[in-house]
Motif scaffolding. Structure first.
Motif, PDB file in Angstrom:
ATOM      1  N   TRP A 127       0.821  -1.223   0.000  1.00  0.00           N
ATOM      2  CA  TRP A 127       0.000   0.000   0.000  1.00  0.00           C
ATOM      3  C   TRP A 127       0.851   1.267   0.000  1.00  0.00           C
ATOM      4  O   TRP A 127       0.365   2.318  -0.393  1.00  0.00           O
ATOM      5  N   ILE A 128       2.121   1.171   0.402  1.00  0.00           N
ATOM      6  CA  ILE A 128       2.988   2.359   0.322  1.00  0.00           C
ATOM      7  C   ILE A 128       3.913   2.245  -0.900  1.00  0.00           C
ATOM      8  O   ILE A 128       4.211   3.244  -1.562  1.00  0.00           O
ATOM      9  N   VAL A 129       4.356   1.006  -1.228  1.00  0.00           N
ATOM     10  CA  VAL A 129       5.318   0.839  -2.325  1.00  0.00           C
ATOM     11  C   VAL A 129       4.675   1.167  -3.673  1.00  0.00           C
ATOM     12  O   VAL A 129       5.272   1.885  -4.496  1.00  0.00           O
ATOM     13  N   MET A 167     -14.224   1.661   2.912  1.00  0.00           N
ATOM     14  CA  MET A 167     -12.996   0.950   3.245  1.00  0.00           C
ATOM     15  C   MET A 167     -11.992   1.806   3.998  1.00  0.00           C
ATOM     16  O   MET A 167     -11.001   1.293   4.515  1.00  0.00           O
ATOM     17  N   CYS A 168     -12.210   3.117   4.034  1.00  0.00           N
ATOM     18  CA  CYS A 168     -11.205   3.994   4.639  1.00  0.00           C
ATOM     19  C   CYS A 168     -11.807   4.858   5.754  1.00  0.00           C
ATOM     20  O   CYS A 168     -11.444   4.723   6.923  1.00  0.00           O
ATOM     21  N   GLU A 169     -12.747   5.744   5.401  1.00  0.00           N
ATOM     22  CA  GLU A 169     -13.245   6.690   6.408  1.00  0.00           C
ATOM     23  C   GLU A 169     -14.045   5.995   7.507  1.00  0.00           C
ATOM     24  O   GLU A 169     -13.867   6.298   8.690  1.00  0.00           O
ATOM     25  N   LYS A 170     -14.909   5.054   7.129  1.00  0.00           N
ATOM     26  CA  LYS A 170     -15.753   4.421   8.159  1.00  0.00           C
ATOM     27  C   LYS A 170     -14.935   3.586   9.140  1.00  0.00           C
ATOM     28  O   LYS A 170     -15.126   3.707  10.348  1.00  0.00           O
ATOM     29  N   PRO A 171     -14.023   2.705   8.666  1.00  0.00           N
ATOM     30  CA  PRO A 171     -13.222   1.955   9.641  1.00  0.00           C
ATOM     31  C   PRO A 171     -12.365   2.864  10.516  1.00  0.00           C
ATOM     32  O   PRO A 171     -12.132   2.579  11.695  1.00  0.00           O
ATOM     33  N   CYS A 172     -11.894   3.972   9.953  1.00  0.00           N
ATOM     34  CA  CYS A 172     -11.069   4.899  10.736  1.00  0.00           C
ATOM     35  C   CYS A 172     -11.927   5.567  11.818  1.00  0.00           C
ATOM     36  O   CYS A 172     -11.506   5.727  12.969  1.00  0.00           O
ATOM     37  N   ILE A 243      -5.548   8.208  -8.950  1.00  0.00           N
ATOM     38  CA  ILE A 243      -6.622   8.083  -7.954  1.00  0.00           C
ATOM     39  C   ILE A 243      -6.621   6.703  -7.285  1.00  0.00           C
ATOM     40  O   ILE A 243      -6.958   6.579  -6.100  1.00  0.00           O
ATOM     41  N   GLU A 244      -6.206   5.646  -8.008  1.00  0.00           N
ATOM     42  CA  GLU A 244      -6.160   4.310  -7.400  1.00  0.00           C
ATOM     43  C   GLU A 244      -5.110   4.269  -6.283  1.00  0.00           C
ATOM     44  O   GLU A 244      -5.309   3.673  -5.230  1.00  0.00           O
ATOM     45  N   SER A 245      -3.970   4.930  -6.537  1.00  0.00           N
ATOM     46  CA  SER A 245      -2.922   4.933  -5.523  1.00  0.00           C
ATOM     47  C   SER A 245      -3.312   5.799  -4.322  1.00  0.00           C
ATOM     48  O   SER A 245      -2.912   5.524  -3.194  1.00  0.00           O
ATOM     49  N   VAL A 246      -4.103   6.855  -4.568  1.00  0.00           N
ATOM     50  CA  VAL A 246      -4.590   7.674  -3.451  1.00  0.00           C
ATOM     51  C   VAL A 246      -5.479   6.806  -2.549  1.00  0.00           C
ATOM     52  O   VAL A 246      -5.387   6.853  -1.318  1.00  0.00           O
ATOM     53  N   TYR A 247      -6.301   5.971  -3.185  1.00  0.00           N
ATOM     54  CA  TYR A 247      -7.160   5.044  -2.437  1.00  0.00           C
ATOM     55  C   TYR A 247      -6.289   4.077  -1.610  1.00  0.00           C
ATOM     56  O   TYR A 247      -6.549   3.846  -0.429  1.00  0.00           O
ATOM     57  N   LEU A 248      -5.253   3.542  -2.242  1.00  0.00           N
ATOM     58  CA  LEU A 248      -4.369   2.602  -1.533  1.00  0.00           C
ATOM     59  C   LEU A 248      -3.713   3.258  -0.321  1.00  0.00           C
ATOM     60  O   LEU A 248      -3.608   2.650   0.741  1.00  0.00           O
ATOM     61  N   LEU A 249      -3.264   4.491  -0.484  1.00  0.00           N
ATOM     62  CA  LEU A 249      -2.627   5.189   0.633  1.00  0.00           C
ATOM     63  C   LEU A 249      -3.599   5.341   1.795  1.00  0.00           C
ATOM     64  O   LEU A 249      -3.246   5.112   2.953  1.00  0.00           O
ATOM     65  N   GLY A 250      -4.835   5.752   1.473  1.00  0.00           N
ATOM     66  CA  GLY A 250      -5.829   5.970   2.529  1.00  0.00           C
ATOM     67  C   GLY A 250      -6.163   4.679   3.262  1.00  0.00           C
ATOM     68  O   GLY A 250      -6.102   4.609   4.493  1.00  0.00           O
ATOM     69  N   THR A 251      -6.462   3.628   2.499  1.00  0.00           N
ATOM     70  CA  THR A 251      -6.851   2.371   3.148  1.00  0.00           C
ATOM     71  C   THR A 251      -5.652   1.736   3.862  1.00  0.00           C
ATOM     72  O   THR A 251      -5.805   1.159   4.932  1.00  0.00           O
ATOM     73  N   GLY A 252      -4.469   1.869   3.280  1.00  0.00           N
ATOM     74  CA  GLY A 252      -3.271   1.319   3.921  1.00  0.00           C
ATOM     75  C   GLY A 252      -2.994   1.991   5.248  1.00  0.00           C
ATOM     76  O   GLY A 252      -2.647   1.338   6.241  1.00  0.00           O
ATOM     77  N   LEU A 253      -3.160   3.309   5.291  1.00  0.00           N
ATOM     78  CA  LEU A 253      -2.953   4.047   6.548  1.00  0.00           C
ATOM     79  C   LEU A 253      -3.893   3.519   7.627  1.00  0.00           C
ATOM     80  O   LEU A 253      -3.482   3.287   8.768  1.00  0.00           O
TER      81      LEU A 253
END
Ligand code: SF4
Length: 269
Positions: A127-129, A167-172, A243-253
């Motif tokens: 998710w970061i690489v 996948m990102c905002e709600k779990p956070c 935009i796909e990588s932005v999604y990965l960064l958010g969910t990975g965080l």
């Protein structure tokens, strides 16, 4: 037999009542589980048999995310080998020394050489690489505007926003609700607090990539109002990262926050 290529396509088949009869809290969560092969379409009792039959076998063969990311990383390494790294370093404001481009990811050095070999002080996760390599290959190096916008306001973000929220905002938000003090401690390991950000109770900015900051704001529940949590991005984000990588960064965080919080005793409801 019809084919699906994304959770959003599966969601379109469902009645979106979020009735939970499939064992998932929302139709979106069910769509993601089907896409990842963890659920079968037939487990939604609201779907007509003809639809299940039409899509039978077409949605449970997607490659698991980790495996998918490893394939993507290998492809991106070939992309790195095809570019001029010193010129990428100049464009992105990174450094180039000892035949490596080096930049900061979440405050740690992240270096890549011309063969795509990576050295970093971070745990190496897809998710970061994947975003970091995409950033080096394609990032325009556009300076930050200082204007914060939501994921849905980014170019091509509108259609993907339901998945990002799920996948990102709600779990956070769930982590923050469960133990706000611990959540703040976890955020402070990687981000910097911002005072008085729209009267939020917590605001932290993160730099997973130098020109792709992420602002997380959280308001606690009070006076009958539910809590709220949002991710914001600089308005220039998609010039520097797809935009796909932005999604990965958010969910990975968020996955990283959750792992750390659970390790430190967080009890999720
Ligand atoms: S059973 Fe079907 S309609 Fe109900 S929440 Fe699950 S996917 Fe949605």
């Amino acid at each position: 037999m019809s084919r699906t290529s994304s959770p959003m396509e599966i969601l379109k088949l469902l009645d979106k009542s979020n009735c939970r009869k499939c064992g998932k809290p929302t139709c979106m969560a069910f769509a993601v589980a089907v896409f990842n092969g963890q659920k079968q379409l037939a487990e939604c009792p609201m779907l007509e048999g003809s639809v299940v039959e039409q899509y039978h076998g077409s949605v449970a063969r997607h490659v698991p995310l980790d495996q998918d990311l490893n394939v993507t990383i290998e492809r991106l390494k070939k992309g790195i080998a095809a570019i001029d790294l010193p010129s990428s370093a100049r464009r992105l404001g990174a450094t180039f020394a000892d035949e490596k481009l080096t930049m900061k990811c979440l405050g740690r050095d992240f270096s890549v050489d011309a063969a795509g070999n990576i050295t970093t002080g971070l745990h190496v996760h897809g998710w970061i690489v994947v975003p970091a390599l995409n950033y080096v290959i394609d990032g325009a190096g556009t300076p930050l505007s200082g204007d914060w916008v939501s994921y849905r306001q980014l170019e091509a973000g509108q259609a993907r926003y339901p998945l990002f929220a799920q996948m990102c905002e709600k779990p956070c938000q769930k982590l923050a609700d469960a133990d706000t003090d611990l959540f703040e401690d976890v955020l402070s390991l990687f981000g910097s607090p911002i005072d008085n950000c729209h009267s939020s109770d917590l605001s932290f900015v993160f730099y997973p990539l130098p020109r792709v900051p992420i602002l997380i704001r959280y308001w606690k529940a009070e006076d009958g109002l539910e809590s709220n949590l949002s991710f914001l991005f600089d308005s220039t984000t998609t010039e520097n990262l797809n935009i796909e990588s932005v999604y990965l960064l958010g969910t990975g965080l968020v996955i990283m926050f959750e792992k750390i919080a659970l390790k430190h005793g967080l009890q999720l409801p």
